[in-house]
Design a protein around this motif. Structure first.
Motif, mmCIF file in Angstrom:
data_model
loop_
_atom_site.group_PDB
_atom_site.id
_atom_site.type_symbol
_atom_site.label_atom_id
_atom_site.label_comp_id
_atom_site.label_asym_id
_atom_site.label_seq_id
_atom_site.Cartn_x
_atom_site.Cartn_y
_atom_site.Cartn_z
ATOM 1 N N GLY B 205 0.819 -1.199 0.000
ATOM 2 C CA GLY B 205 0.000 0.000 0.000
ATOM 3 C C GLY B 205 0.856 1.253 0.000
ATOM 4 O O GLY B 205 2.074 1.170 -0.166
ATOM 5 N N GLN B 208 -4.114 0.725 -3.017
ATOM 6 C CA GLN B 208 -4.131 -0.161 -4.174
ATOM 7 C C GLN B 208 -2.856 -0.165 -5.015
ATOM 8 O O GLN B 208 -2.870 -0.597 -6.160
ATOM 9 C CB GLN B 208 -5.367 0.158 -5.025
ATOM 10 N N PHE B 209 -1.781 0.336 -4.473
ATOM 11 C CA PHE B 209 -0.484 0.147 -5.128
ATOM 12 C C PHE B 209 0.575 0.005 -4.042
ATOM 13 O O PHE B 209 0.316 0.277 -2.869
ATOM 14 C CB PHE B 209 -0.158 1.261 -6.125
ATOM 15 N N SER B 210 1.718 -0.492 -4.449
ATOM 16 C CA SER B 210 2.794 -0.721 -3.490
ATOM 17 C C SER B 210 4.070 -0.085 -4.023
ATOM 18 O O SER B 210 4.931 -0.761 -4.587
ATOM 19 C CB SER B 210 3.018 -2.222 -3.286
#
Lengths: 424, 482, 530
Positions: B205, B208-210
């Motif tokens: 995170g 919704q992204f890392s």
């Protein structure tokens, strides 16, 4: 109002898809994990048990009108009830009952049933069999060597399919009963279609007419026990008739009777078979032969928002289907090496013939049966045994169509072989 | 231009932290790799995140490339931090060297880029923690860089994700924007998060992204990490080394898989005798009583039943060892086990690879265990140099880090022929599927030539987001200017 | 809107006539899902479980078909929404005129690689199917709490992924290796070692260089908002006990199971949340558990009941277990089992807590062992009321879980007292360890009645208050923070992440064809900075 009885539950489908599979903890392979022939063949979620519940809710909420498109989907289902078993492992929905209700609604609206189903329903009403065969030829299968006892307390309800299409089953059944010294009578041309094909395609009114005739007849003859070699007739009598009319005679499937006769030593089994077999549970003998439980309780709010049925409401889960008798018979026949398929008993995979599918959607019926044949073959069995003439027809068609080397026998045929002298 | 930049950098970081002396520039123009040297404009030593941010903003305004580094010059090896254009500033982060937090309860340590293994292994140990360190790391190696560069930890059972041990980070993107990755992103400041019980452990995170996965393995191309949280394990109380030797390293494979599958062994890896000698700092002739290949594995236990853990594992192994057709021993020839413990738990003063012959080029990549046999057979035929081999299972057994070390004495070796050999072997390995997941220096072009266009296009789109002016390590990876 | 027949024909040319439809009845069934009623309420609409009707449903069978379809969407500027097993509102189109891509026909287990401990699956392989095949190799896969009937691919690539076995099998998003992914542009992106033009393989998901797993998903996935995942390699784990097949005895619902050797449930009663936190940390220290999770007492009765009657009996007859910690010890050998049991027993003594199984006060049914092995405990949650949904949903430390549970308690009670949500005494939480205590997850399952307007509205209000609580008290980002409205709310207080997420969406979906109701929409033209 349609779906009134299910108002609470149709609003609670989780769309979890459990209805598409055998109970999760029973899944032993990827290949044989499914329980629903309809979703397997048609793929859109609509075709699953849960999909039908959504449609029912849509109609209930006036979002959807009954239509020919709806009928085409609702009738592409063999009403095998596998979805309901898997759902009710932990939930309480009744997808099979919803499917029946959808079909009744479609009939009521003049849309259902589908043309071929309509035709055989007309035949059933006119000729008392869905095959349009002359009623007087109903007993044509009875050969000279078969002994019928006119006033016996036991009646053999042969069923339309064994009477006209799978006569070998009727013959084998009668011969076995003769060998065991069981006296039985036949209802002859007065035996009418049990109504199963009509009941399962939404024509309840007509089906109840047939029911009333059959019950009137049997009761008038003072019969104490009715024996069925047809799983469909058996479940219709055992599970469905009592919902509309109670009766006092006993109903028995031949697998139960054969098992009893073997145990009582009335059938002398010979060691003349050496064969590896597997067994297909007909839906109607298995989960669908479980009577509908009665419940007269009420919903009690045990805490805000949480109501439970008091007393507990028994669910028709397939727990009390007829599973062991046919297996016991097979296990008792000398020389038989009995192996199970992966999907058995309450979570057996349907052959695909029921619910009017074989007549209206033969491609779909054949697809399901081939799936089952494939599973039977995977056990290494040489023969596939079942106990339903309708399954017999469809499974044999699949064997022929797929070029399978499997042989199919009805339980009665196999048992008869073990009673005869001829070696196989 | 240069003077203006210098002036501004001095304003940001202080005069003591900006250096453009010719000697220094010469030093930073190259590393131990075979990459052609280019001098940077200057070297700047930021001391905090604000300074890093100001420098990046300045670079954006002036179209200057920045290469962040954390290690001393002598021990940079792979060409990734050698300037690729004339217009480059080296950002040396070694002065950001604080251990910001040690959290035993949550098995995590927060460090700045300049914190070294030499310091941290010791400090962690004193706090009851152990690091997931690479094999015998150099004392001065940056813990943060090692994690950021996906160096393989030597305990595969603790590497649950190939990104371990890197967790959350604070980063200044190439745009000059400040960001915290993972759960550290917020809500709340780090202090407020700690107040509510957090420890900046969840690396994924925000939402919704890392982004931590983007900056990991990026060789500084997307931004500069100013701190990171590092996943640690509890320190063991007891341990037991076991060894196996063979003329054929394939013999170890099934047993290794057994150890990895059931997550019983801590350290588990294969080295050949050359690399064992290099690790031990000895000459191979001193290992003549050993077979060519050595499997080293270590079992640990903690607490009251630490010994019991080791006992049950060894007894279980004893029950099945015959199935694997190998022999396990408690010692390795006449080598003192303390030497082996040193290799797996401690740091070396000087790179063990460099020390061995004075010169080396390492070729490393990821593959599967079975493939290493084919690869070794190929490489051993392609070079006459002394060849060290190190095979390290990673990510709980999903693949291995495979390393071929070409050792030479720089004094009597032609660098051109080494470069040729290095490239030929690397290319040949790439041709047969060796996955150079850390494509440094000379490998970058070769590797990306073998990677699908869609992947390169996607990476470039990400680059455009986080470093739209292409100032971060310009020219590295697949981010060459067209 | 109805789909242009010409376009439908083009889609049918790709997937086959029977595999793309605009049949109204079929479309209607794709408007429904679990929990949609509260999404409707959030949008100021009636609490019905039907949302936006798609204009078509497509059933592709290969990656190439997916690719061609997505390219067609770009050509005609049509939006798509993909679903695998399809449980939950995030599978639904979030606006009108969207085409649903039902990936049901992509159901192959592409590869099981026991040597390298991974497998490769397509979207419609379910957890139970995969596990059944893995068991033949003595291997196991992680499954999310939603149950074995859902898609491991979806959980790994697109959803979240805590599960009942997370202490030993981790988190879906961290078990991902090589991945095949059709981007909204129609490009097929392959991650990690799969990105090689030749000799590609599935064993690794990162690089070369930066890992594109970073845009693929975060703590939660993009829920089809950034394309369609067609195949994924996932990391495997050893099957926790030495059996080749799970034989279930008896007939439904009275299933029974011979508990395999070396398997034992422990139910640890913790006097308060502080003790629970300590117990989590202590018991996970040596890495001995197969399962290690907390549920409420009521939740415990639920997972150990197969019928409502059984549930009521347990609720009445069972001893009160305070703040239960459920630990399942498994082992392959007797020695391993004895060691683990010994460690646990000592930890329990150190913690001064009670194991009600050891004291004989609570006996989990045999079938619960089978359901634990098959990750099938979660669906029991629906046994009592038929509906629940979780709020919160963060992952970091055991302390965070404790703090969140403590701070949520009065809030939940407020809504229970109003009669709007089910009465679990405010303690209906589910918390699990991951990776033997490296991370801990906390969510608060909440019962409500989806057939009652006031209950649905009450739940929505409570959910909103939970989201606010997390923001104000710094308790991490809840797992339902998705979609523009939520991102634009949380983003400014969380490193402005929403700006970056939006840039990713903009770059990778230039024609905005992937429905982003549960992701983020692209930058508006006037706001574009790059």
């Amino acid at each position: 109002m349609p779906f009134e009885d299910y108002e609470d539950t149709i609003k609670k489908c989780l769309r979890c898809s459990l209805c598409k599979w055998i109970p999760q903890i029973q899944i032993k392979s990827q290949k044989y994990a499914s329980i629903c022939p309809s979703i397997d063949y048609y793929n859109y979620h609509t075709y699953s048990g849960g999909g039908k519940i959504i449609l029912a809710l849509s109609i209930y909420l006036n979002r959807l009108e009954p239509s020919e498109d709806l009928a085409d989907i609702v009738y592409k289902c063999s009403t095998c009830g596998g979805c309901a078993i898997s759902c009710k492992y932990l939930n309480k929905l009744e997808p099979l009952e919803i499917i029946y209700e959808l079909r009744e609604l479609l009939v009521e609206k003049g849309i259902g049933p589908m043309p071929k189903q309509k035709l055989y329903a007309e035949y059933a009403m006119e000729k008392h069999n869905p095959y349009n065969e002359p009623p007087e030829q109903r007993m044509d299968w009875v050969s000279e060597d078969i002994k019928i006892s006119k006033n016996a307390k036991i009646a053999y309800f042969v069923g339309c399919t064994s009477s006209y299409r799978r006569k070998e089953i009727a013959k084998a059944t009668a011969k076995i009963l003769n060998k065991a010294g069981v006296e039985f009578q036949l209802l002859g041309s007065d035996e009418w279609c049990c109504g199963s094909p009509l009941l399962r395609t939404g024509m309840k009114k007509e089906a109840l007419e047939l029911m009333n005739h059959n019950l009137d007849l049997i009761e008038s003859l003072g019969i104490e026990e009715v024996v069925f070699s047809c799983a469909g007739c058996y479940s219709t009598f055992k599970a469905h008739y009592p919902r509309y009319r109670k009766y006092n005679f006993k109903v028995t499937h031949t697998s139960e009777l054969f098992n009893r006769l073997i145990d009582e030593g009335k059938l002398k089994l010979k060691e003349n078979l050496k064969i590896k077999v597997t067994y297909h549970d007909p839906c109607h003998l298995g989960r669908d032969s479980e009577p509908y439980p009665e419940w007269n309780g009420k919903m009690v709010e045990v805490m805000p928002l949480i109501s439970i049925p008091v007393p507990p409401k028994p669910l028709r889960r397939g727990t009390n289907g007829t599973y062991e008798p046919p297996r016991n018979v097979l296990k008792k026949i000398p020389g038989i090496d009995f192996v199970e398929m992966e999907r058995i008993k309450e979570y057996s995979y349907c052959c695909g013939a029921g619910g009017g599918v074989k007549a209206q959607y033969p491609d779909f019926a054949l697809f399901a049966a081939k799936n089952r044949i494939d599973e039977a073959e995977s056990t290494g069995a040489e023969s596939l045994i079942s106990a339903c003439p309708f399954c017999a027809t469809n499974l044999k068609d699949a064997i022929d169509d797929s070029g399978s080397k499997l042989k199919f026998y009805d339980l009665s045929e196999l048992l008869l072989k073990s009673l005869e002298d001829k070696e196989e | 231009m240069n003077n203006q930049i210098k002036k501004k950098l001095i304003e940001i970081c202080g005069i003591e932290n900006v250096n453009d002396g010719q000697e220094v520039l010469e030093k930073y123009s190259k590393d131990q790799s075979l990459v052609d040297p280019i001098k940077p404009l200057l070297v700047v030593f930021p001391e905090n995140t604000d300074q890093v941010q100001d420098i990046i903003k300045l670079a954006n305004q002036n179209n200057i490339s920045i290469i962040p580094i954390s290690s001393p010059n002598k021990y940079r090896f792979h060409g990734d931090t050698v300037p690729k254009s004339d217009n480059t500033i080296i950002m040396n982060l070694s002065k950001m060297n604080k251990i910001l937090r040690i959290d035993k309860k949550n098995r995590v340590i927060m460090v700045e880029p300049g914190v070294t293994f030499g310091e941290l292994i010791d400090v962690a140990g004193k706090n009851g923690l152990r690091l997931l360190n690479p094999l015998f790391p150099r004392k001065s190696k940056s813990v943060l860089s090692s994690a950021l560069e996906r160096e393989p930890p030597i305990v595969p059972r603790f590497q649950w994700d190939s990104s371990d041990p890197l967790l959350c980070t604070e980063v200044i993107f190439g745009t000059g924007d400040y960001f915290r990755t993972g759960i550290a992103a917020g809500p709340g400041t780090i202090e407020e998060q700690i107040e509510s019980g957090q420890a900046q452990k969840n690396p994924m995170g925000p939402t919704q992204f890392s982004p931590y996965r983007l900056i990991q393995g990026a060789q500084g191309c997307f931004g500069v990490v100013t701190w990171a949280t590092i996943k640690c394990e509890y320190l063991y109380d007891t341990e037991k080394l076991m060894f196996s030797q063979s003329d054929n390293f394939e013999d170890f494979f099934d047993f290794m898989r057994y150890l990895i599958k059931y997550r019983t062994a801590d350290e588990v890896f294969i080295v050949n005798k050359v690399n064992l000698a290099a690790l031990l700092g000895t000459d191979i002739s001193n290992l003549s009583n050993l077979k060519d290949w050595i499997l080293i594995t270590n079992f640990t236990g903690m607490g009251q039943f630490g010994e019991d853990r080791i006992s049950y594992i060894l007894a279980d192994i004893n029950d099945v060892i015959n199935d694997y057709n190998i022999k396990l021993t408690e010692t390795l020839g006449n080598i003192d086990n303390s030497k082996i413990f040193e290799i797996i738990h401690e740091t070396c003063e000087e790179s063990w690879r460099l020390k061995y012959k004075g010169g080396f080029q390492d070729i490393f990549y990821l593959t599967t265990l079975d493939n290493t046999v084919l690869h070794y057979n190929l490489v051993s035929k392609m070079t006459d140099l002394e060849l060290g081999v190190y095979i390290q299972p990673i990510n709980q057994g999903c693949g291995v880090h495979c390393e071929f070390d070409l050792y030479y004495n720089p004094a009597d070796t032609n660098e051109g022929s080494i470069k040729k050999s290095f490239l030929e072997i690397s290319k040949k390995l790439m041709d047969i599927g060796a996955f150079f997941n850390r494509p440094y220096g000379l490998w970058a072009d070769e590797m990306y030539a073998r990677v699908s266009n869609e992947t390169i296009s996607a990476l470039r789109r990400v680059k455009e987001i986080f470093d739209p002016n292409n100032i971060m390590n310009r020219g590295a990876l697949c981010f060459k200017e067209e | 809107m109805k789909i242009d027949k010409k376009i439908l024909n083009e889609i049918q040319d790709i997937v086959g006539k029977e595999n793309a439809t605009d049949n109204e009845v079929i479309l209607e069934s794709y408007t429904y899902n679990w929990c949609v009623e509260f999404i409707n309420v959030m949008e100021g609409k009636d609490p019905i479980p039907f949302w936006h009707k798609p204009i078509a449903v497509v059933l592709p069978s290969t990656t190439e078909e997916v690719q061609k379809f997505v390219k067609l969407c770009n050509k005609y500027h049509l939006k798509f929404k993909a679903q695998s097993t399809g449980l939950g509102p995030w599978n639904q189109p979030s606006e009108d005129d969207v085409i649903v891509v039902d990936l049901r026909r992509m159901n192959k287990i592409v590869k099981i690689d026991p040597k390298n401990m991974y497998c490769v699956v397509e979207p419609y392989v379910t957890g139970a199917q995969l596990q059944a095949e893995l068991l033949k190799y003595g291997l196991n896969c992680h499954m999310p709490g939603a149950g074995p009937q859902v898609s491991p691919l979806a959980s790994s690539t697109s959803m979240c992924g805590p599960g009942f076995t997370s202490s030993s099998t981790g988190f879906s998003g961290r078990n991902v290796l090589g991945t095949e992914w059709v981007l909204p542009t129609g490009e097929i992106l392959r991650l990690g070692s799969l990105s090689l033009k030749e000799n590609s393989d599935w064993f690794h998901g990162d690089g070369p260089g930066p890992s594109l797993r970073g845009i693929m998903r975060g703590f939660i996935g993009t829920k089809s908002g950034l394309g369609i995942f067609t195949r994924v390699a996932i990391k495997l784990f050893p099957f926790p006990c030495n059996i080749k097949q799970l034989e279930i005895k008896n007939i439904i619902p009275n299933y029974d199971f011979d508990i395999p050797n070396y398997m034992q449930f422990h139910l640890i009663s913790c006097k308060n949340y502080e003790t629970l936190e300590l117990a989590f940390d202590r018991i996970e220290k040596e890495g001995i558990t197969f399962m290690c999770f907390h549920t409420s007492t009521y939740g415990l009765h639920t997972i150990f009941s197969n019928t409502q009657e059984e549930l009521m009996n347990r609720a009445v007859a069972s001893p009160r277990i305070k703040n239960p910690l459920v630990v399942l010890i498994t082992a392959n050998t007797k020695r391993e089992f004895e060691y683990k049991e010994k460690v646990l027993k000592t930890a329990i003594e150190e913690l001064k807590v009670k194991d009600v199984v050891a004291t004989g006060k609570y006996i989990p049914p045999n079938i619960a062992y089978a359901e634990a092995l098959r990750s099938a405990l979660g669906m029991h949650g629906f046994l009592a009321t038929g509906a629940f949904q979780s709020t919160h949903g963060s992952m970091d430390t055991s302390r965070l879980c404790r703090v969140l549970m403590e701070r949520n308690l009065p809030l939940k009670k407020e809504y229970i007292d109003k009669g709007l949500i089910g009465n679990d005494e405010g303690k209906g939480n589910w918390s699990t360890s991951y990776e033997h205590g490296h991370f801990y997850h906390i969510e608060t399952p909440t019962m409500y009645d989806q057939t009652k307007v006031e209950s649905v509205e009450g739940f929505v209000e409570y959910l909103d208050r939970c989201n606010k609580l997390d923001l104000v008290e710094h308790l991490g980002i809840p797992f339902f923070i998705e979609g523009d409205k939520m991102h634009d709310w949380y983003g400014p207080q969380c490193s402005n992440y929403h700006i970056w997420l939006r840039k990713i969406k903009t770059k990778f979906d230039p024609n905005f064809v992937a429905d982003s109701g549960f992701y983020i929409s692209p930058e508006k033209e006037e706001n574009k900075t790059t």
